[in-house]
Design a protein around this motif. Structure first.
Motif, mmCIF file in Angstrom:
data_model
loop_
_atom_site.group_PDB
_atom_site.id
_atom_site.type_symbol
_atom_site.label_atom_id
_atom_site.label_comp_id
_atom_site.label_asym_id
_atom_site.label_seq_id
_atom_site.Cartn_x
_atom_site.Cartn_y
_atom_site.Cartn_z
ATOM 1 N N LYS A 101 0.801 -1.229 0.000
ATOM 2 C CA LYS A 101 0.000 0.000 0.000
ATOM 3 C C LYS A 101 0.830 1.273 0.000
ATOM 4 C CE LYS A 101 -3.081 -2.936 2.493
ATOM 5 N NZ LYS A 101 -3.601 -3.343 3.795
ATOM 6 N N LEU A 102 2.111 1.114 0.077
ATOM 7 C CA LEU A 102 2.980 2.273 0.226
ATOM 8 C C LEU A 102 4.298 1.968 -0.465
ATOM 9 C CD1 LEU A 102 2.534 4.782 2.127
ATOM 10 C CD2 LEU A 102 3.978 3.629 3.769
ATOM 11 N N ARG A 103 4.791 2.907 -1.239
ATOM 12 C CA ARG A 103 6.093 2.696 -1.872
ATOM 13 C C ARG A 103 7.084 3.756 -1.416
ATOM 14 N NH1 ARG A 103 4.748 -1.546 -2.898
ATOM 15 N NH2 ARG A 103 3.967 -2.516 -4.785
ATOM 16 N N THR A 104 6.661 5.019 -1.530
ATOM 17 C CA THR A 104 7.602 6.118 -1.301
ATOM 18 C C THR A 104 7.175 6.953 -0.096
ATOM 19 O OG1 THR A 104 6.324 7.658 -2.620
ATOM 20 C CG2 THR A 104 7.940 6.311 -3.799
ATOM 21 N N ALA A 105 8.097 7.802 0.333
ATOM 22 C CA ALA A 105 7.788 8.681 1.466
ATOM 23 C C ALA A 105 6.625 9.606 1.130
ATOM 24 C CB ALA A 105 9.016 9.493 1.834
ATOM 25 N N GLU A 106 6.533 9.985 -0.147
ATOM 26 C CA GLU A 106 5.448 10.889 -0.545
ATOM 27 C C GLU A 106 4.088 10.217 -0.363
ATOM 28 O OE1 GLU A 106 8.188 10.815 -3.325
ATOM 29 O OE2 GLU A 106 8.936 11.921 -1.596
ATOM 30 N N ASP A 107 4.068 8.896 -0.629
ATOM 31 C CA ASP A 107 2.805 8.174 -0.478
ATOM 32 C C ASP A 107 2.232 8.343 0.933
ATOM 33 O OD1 ASP A 107 3.166 7.299 -3.021
ATOM 34 O OD2 ASP A 107 3.754 5.252 -2.489
ATOM 35 N N LEU A 108 3.157 8.465 1.897
ATOM 36 C CA LEU A 108 2.744 8.548 3.296
ATOM 37 C C LEU A 108 1.905 9.799 3.568
ATOM 38 C CD1 LEU A 108 3.217 6.738 5.731
ATOM 39 C CD2 LEU A 108 5.271 8.028 6.257
ATOM 40 N N ALA A 109 2.075 10.808 2.731
ATOM 41 C CA ALA A 109 1.353 12.059 2.945
ATOM 42 C C ALA A 109 -0.080 11.995 2.441
ATOM 43 C CB ALA A 109 2.097 13.202 2.260
ATOM 44 N N ALA A 110 -0.407 10.979 1.695
ATOM 45 C CA ALA A 110 -1.771 10.903 1.159
ATOM 46 C C ALA A 110 -2.266 9.460 1.177
ATOM 47 C CB ALA A 110 -1.796 11.463 -0.265
ATOM 48 N N ILE A 111 -2.486 8.966 2.387
ATOM 49 C CA ILE A 111 -2.852 7.563 2.521
ATOM 50 C C ILE A 111 -4.358 7.379 2.360
ATOM 51 C CG2 ILE A 111 -3.017 5.716 4.233
ATOM 52 C CD1 ILE A 111 -0.251 6.883 5.192
ATOM 53 N N SER A 112 -4.719 6.470 1.499
ATOM 54 C CA SER A 112 -6.155 6.248 1.304
ATOM 55 C C SER A 112 -6.562 4.842 1.742
ATOM 56 C CB SER A 112 -6.513 6.459 -0.173
ATOM 57 O OG SER A 112 -5.772 5.549 -0.945
ATOM 58 N N THR A 113 -5.614 4.047 2.179
ATOM 59 C CA THR A 113 -5.944 2.700 2.652
ATOM 60 C C THR A 113 -5.953 2.688 4.177
ATOM 61 O OG1 THR A 113 -3.591 2.202 2.471
ATOM 62 C CG2 THR A 113 -5.014 1.442 0.682
ATOM 63 N N MET A 114 -6.552 1.640 4.749
ATOM 64 C CA MET A 114 -6.602 1.523 6.202
ATOM 65 C C MET A 114 -5.215 1.179 6.747
ATOM 66 S SD MET A 114 -9.607 2.217 7.076
ATOM 67 C CE MET A 114 -9.897 3.273 5.688
ATOM 68 N N GLY A 115 -4.549 0.234 6.090
ATOM 69 C CA GLY A 115 -3.208 -0.151 6.533
ATOM 70 C C GLY A 115 -2.165 0.551 5.682
ATOM 71 N N PHE A 116 -0.927 0.569 6.156
ATOM 72 C CA PHE A 116 0.174 1.100 5.342
ATOM 73 C C PHE A 116 1.515 0.801 5.976
ATOM 74 C CE2 PHE A 116 -1.463 4.450 8.087
ATOM 75 C CZ PHE A 116 -0.341 4.842 8.788
ATOM 76 N N ARG A 117 1.486 0.316 7.231
ATOM 77 C CA ARG A 117 2.753 0.143 7.932
ATOM 78 C C ARG A 117 3.410 -1.206 7.638
ATOM 79 N NH1 ARG A 117 2.549 3.847 12.638
ATOM 80 N NH2 ARG A 117 4.111 2.562 13.637
ATOM 81 N N GLY A 118 2.614 -2.128 7.093
ATOM 82 C CA GLY A 118 3.182 -3.435 6.780
ATOM 83 C C GLY A 118 3.656 -4.193 7.999
ATOM 84 N N GLU A 119 2.960 -3.994 9.116
ATOM 85 C CA GLU A 119 3.419 -4.597 10.362
ATOM 86 C C GLU A 119 2.471 -5.652 10.906
ATOM 87 O OE1 GLU A 119 6.062 -1.505 12.940
ATOM 88 O OE2 GLU A 119 3.888 -1.253 12.980
ATOM 89 N N ALA A 120 1.196 -5.513 10.568
ATOM 90 C CA ALA A 120 0.190 -6.294 11.291
ATOM 91 C C ALA A 120 0.372 -7.796 11.103
ATOM 92 C CB ALA A 120 -1.204 -5.863 10.857
ATOM 93 N N LEU A 121 0.448 -8.241 9.867
ATOM 94 C CA LEU A 121 0.527 -9.688 9.656
ATOM 95 C C LEU A 121 1.786 -10.268 10.299
ATOM 96 C CD1 LEU A 121 -0.877 -10.479 6.102
ATOM 97 C CD2 LEU A 121 -1.985 -10.624 8.330
ATOM 98 N N ALA A 122 2.911 -9.580 10.151
ATOM 99 C CA ALA A 122 4.153 -10.062 10.766
ATOM 100 C C ALA A 122 3.993 -10.151 12.273
ATOM 101 C CB ALA A 122 5.295 -9.122 10.400
ATOM 102 N N ALA A 123 3.383 -9.118 12.848
ATOM 103 C CA ALA A 123 3.224 -9.084 14.304
ATOM 104 C C ALA A 123 2.281 -10.184 14.781
ATOM 105 C CB ALA A 123 2.702 -7.713 14.725
#
Ligand code: ADP
Ligand code: MG
Length: 632
Positions: free
Chosen positions: A80-102
């Motif tokens: 859901k996220l590739r670049t730092a710029e993407d972080l400024a305009a997030i339209s999805t619920m997730g983006f950190r890529g942490e949940a499944l691993a955790a």
């Protein structure tokens, strides 16, 4: 200190799990969000034993390729996220890529997933984050994730879990929240095999709210307003339906459930002076704003957000809710016993019915009148009013209504505020005056004052409806608004003979340390020694009789309000003044004065509640009466 080493992937995941995966409910939240992000239109959540031993989320979303399925469980793996710029305009619920691993690091997982492009899907099994099995599998499009034995490898965390019942209820709350966040998704929840919730997924928030809150939701007020590019939609409760806690306040920002003091403050500002102390409004509110106007990356579980323009957000909520509350015709209807007219309460249907009459097992006569009014009313019926000016029922009503009521009629004429229109001279009753109706309510029918019940309730007829107006509540509100409007000093009247008031030392102190504020409100008092204050001047609207009492109440308010802001303290004081100065239930009031009062209630759309949150006016329609008398 020991040598610095980079943490292993597994330990890093466990640390991340501490932030993201607190309990079964947080797992469900993350999996639901993933399913929503995958474009699912239908999601089923099932748990056993509060979600501790078994938890399954099935969706019909886009699914994953075999490669993606493997990568998904790596830390910081996200589509859901590739670049730092993407972080400024997030339209999805997730983006950190942490949940499944955790989640995977603290449980045993089975994954079944398939995209629509392929015939066979992928089956993966993991234990403590490590893939133990992988194979092709026949399965429908979408993803199913089963999480078993949560925290089996972290006994310290396990110890913090409450009973299965408690954890299960938290899961239920998490599912409800997502159901309200995403009315466009059909969400089903099963707990130990029992279906607890299903939403239709029609995109209609009203339907989702109904599924979660049941028929109670029909009493809520819809909100829909735009403000500087922000869009606020949802439902708020009527002031009379406020709750003893904030637990029913739900806010979503761009469909994400958030906790925010700013939003709470803005909501509650809209209810200021409409609800009683210790009560809180409930709401389901969605705020939509450009992704760039909000930072969602300030909390691991993403439940907190930062707004670029807090003032605009505050105003959007405050005025949006205020507008909705002022717009709703909110004169509760007199409710008759359901067993008198068994057909009166319609069977529940899937659709929300606005203000559907509710069956009460108690058979309360006037459900929406509130117990207080009901008591007075029934007492009065059992005990018909005597010809004297103060009937037993009326006195009871007065005592109920005003703890500090004096039974004597006021000596001076009761001050009544001027009508907003070129003051029409009050004439004898009845008095329909169609051409004198003010503009605010379009097409208003003429009305007439029929009379007064129990020296407390003014009966007004208008077209096919009758209204019962609580004269004290109405007058109190009008005075309060007038006082509040007048932000400058309030005119005082000098007392011919100063009044001495003896109070406790704390009360005296509270008054003396707030002299400038009290002066601005029309009081002039000074310390007189021996825990006594000397009252020289009181606000114009306050009768001299009530002055001592008002001062004592003011002191109590000031003491109680130590932590409050100046505005709230001022409001409290104005409440006291308005309440003491308003005409009392149980007292005789001149018909001309009643007429002026009624005119305001009938013409001003915002006169709905007294400053304590009690309703001012209730409706009794001709239809209702015809039903009662079996004429229809
Ligand atoms: P995030 O949601 O922050 O991207 P997650 O760890 O929750 O991180 O998920 C990792 C990735 O796995 C997602 O970016 C997505 O590509 C994929 N994924 C997870 N759940 C699903 C699902 N239910 N359907 C399709 N893809 C999914
Ligand atoms: Mg996610």
């Amino acid at each position: 200190m020991a040598k610095i080493q980079q943490l292993s992937q597994h330990v890093a995941n466990l640390i991340a799990a501490g932030e993201v995966v607190e309990r079964p409910a947080s797992v469900v939240k993350e999996l639901l969000e993933n399913a929503v992000d995958a474009g699912a239109t239908k999601i089923t959540v099932e748990i056993r034993d509060g979600g501790m031993t078994f938890l399954r989320v099935t969706d019909n979303g886009c699914g994953m390729s075999p490669e993606d399925a493997r990568t998904a469980f790596l830390r910081h793996a996200t589509s859901k996220l590739r670049t730092a710029e993407d972080l400024a305009a997030i339209s999805t619920m997730g983006f950190r890529g942490e949940a499944l691993a955790a989640i995977a690091s603290v449980s045993r997982i089975d994954l079944l997933t398939k995209t629509s492009e392929v015939v066979l899907g992928t089956s993966l099994s993991l234990e403590a984050g490590v893939i133990t099995e992988e194979s092709e599998a026949g399965c429908p499009d979408g993803t199913t994730i089963i999480v078993r034995d949560l925290f089996f490898n972290t006994p310290a965390r396990m110890k913090f879990m409450k009973s299965d019942t408690v954890e299960g209820s938290r899961v239920a709350a998490a599912v409800q929240l997502q159901a309200l966040a995403h009315p466009e998704v059909a969400i089903q929840f099963l707990r130990d095999g029992k279906q607890i919730l299903t939403t239709p997924g029609t995109g209609d928030l009203e339907a989702a709210v109904y599924c979660v809150y049941g028929r109670e939701s029909g009493k809520m007020v819809p909100v829909d307003s735009k403000w500087e590019g922000y869009h606020l939609t949802g439902y708020v409760c009527k002031p009379t339906d406020s709750r003893p806690s904030r637990s029913m306040q739900t806010f979503f920002v761009n469909d994400r459930p958030v906790k925010s003091r700013l939003l709470i403050a803005a909501l509650e500002e809209a209810y200021r002076n409409r609800i009683m102390g210790g009560k809180f409004p409930s709401c389901v509110l969605h705020l939509h704003l450009p992704a760039s106007a909000v930072d969602v990356n300030v909390h691991p579980a993403k439940t907190e957000v930062k707004f670029l323009n807090e003032k605009a957000v505050f105003d959007c909520i405050h005025y949006g809710v205020l507008g909705a509350l002022n717009k709703t015709p909110d004169r509760p209807q007199v409710q008759f016993k359901p067993n008198v007219t068994p057909t009166a309460a319609p069977a529940p249907t899937a659709k929300v019915e606005p203000a559907a009459p509710k069956k009460t097992t108690q058979g309360s006569f006037f459900r929406t009148m509130g117990p207080e009014e009901f008591k007075n009313f029934t007492a009065a019926i059992k005990d018909p009013p005597q010809p004297s000016r103060l009937t037993a029922a009326a006195v009871a009503a007065a005592v109920e209504r005003d703890t500090a009521v004096t039974i004597h009629a006021p000596k001076a004429p009761i001050p009544v505020p001027p009508a907003p229109e070129p003051a029409p001279k009050a004439e004898p009753l009845p008095q329909p005056e169609p051409e004198q109706q003010a503009l605010p309510m379009p097409e208003q029918l003429p009305w007439r004052v029929v009379g007064e019940l129990y020296n407390s309730y003014i009966l007004v007829e208008q077209g096919e409806e009758a209204f019962l107006i609580d004269k004290h509540a109405a007058h109190e509100r009008i005075l309060f608004d007038k006082l509040k409007e007048n932000q400058e000093a309030i005119t005082g009247q000098y007392l011919l003979k100063p009044v001495t008031v003896r109070l406790s030392p704390e009360y005296c102190g509270a008054l003396i340390s707030n002299l400038p504020m009290l002066q601005a409100l029309g009081f002039d008092l000074e310390e007189f020694g021996d825990n006594t204050v000397l009252l020289r001047q009181v606000p114009m609207d306050l009768s001299t009789d009530g002055a001592a009492e008002a001062v004592e109440e003011l002191a109590a308010n000031l003491l109680a309000g130590r932590q409050q802001d100046a505005q709230s303290i001022r409001d409290e004081i104005l409440h006291t003044v308005a309440c003491k100065a308003a005409i009392k239930a149980g007292w005789h009031t001149d018909p001309a004065e009643l007429e002026v009062l009624v005119r305001q209630v009938m013409e001003r759309e915002d006169l709905k509640y007294c400053p304590h949150g009690r309703p001012i006016c209730i409706t009794l329609s001709k239809k209702q009466l015809e039903k009662q008398f079996k004429r229809s």
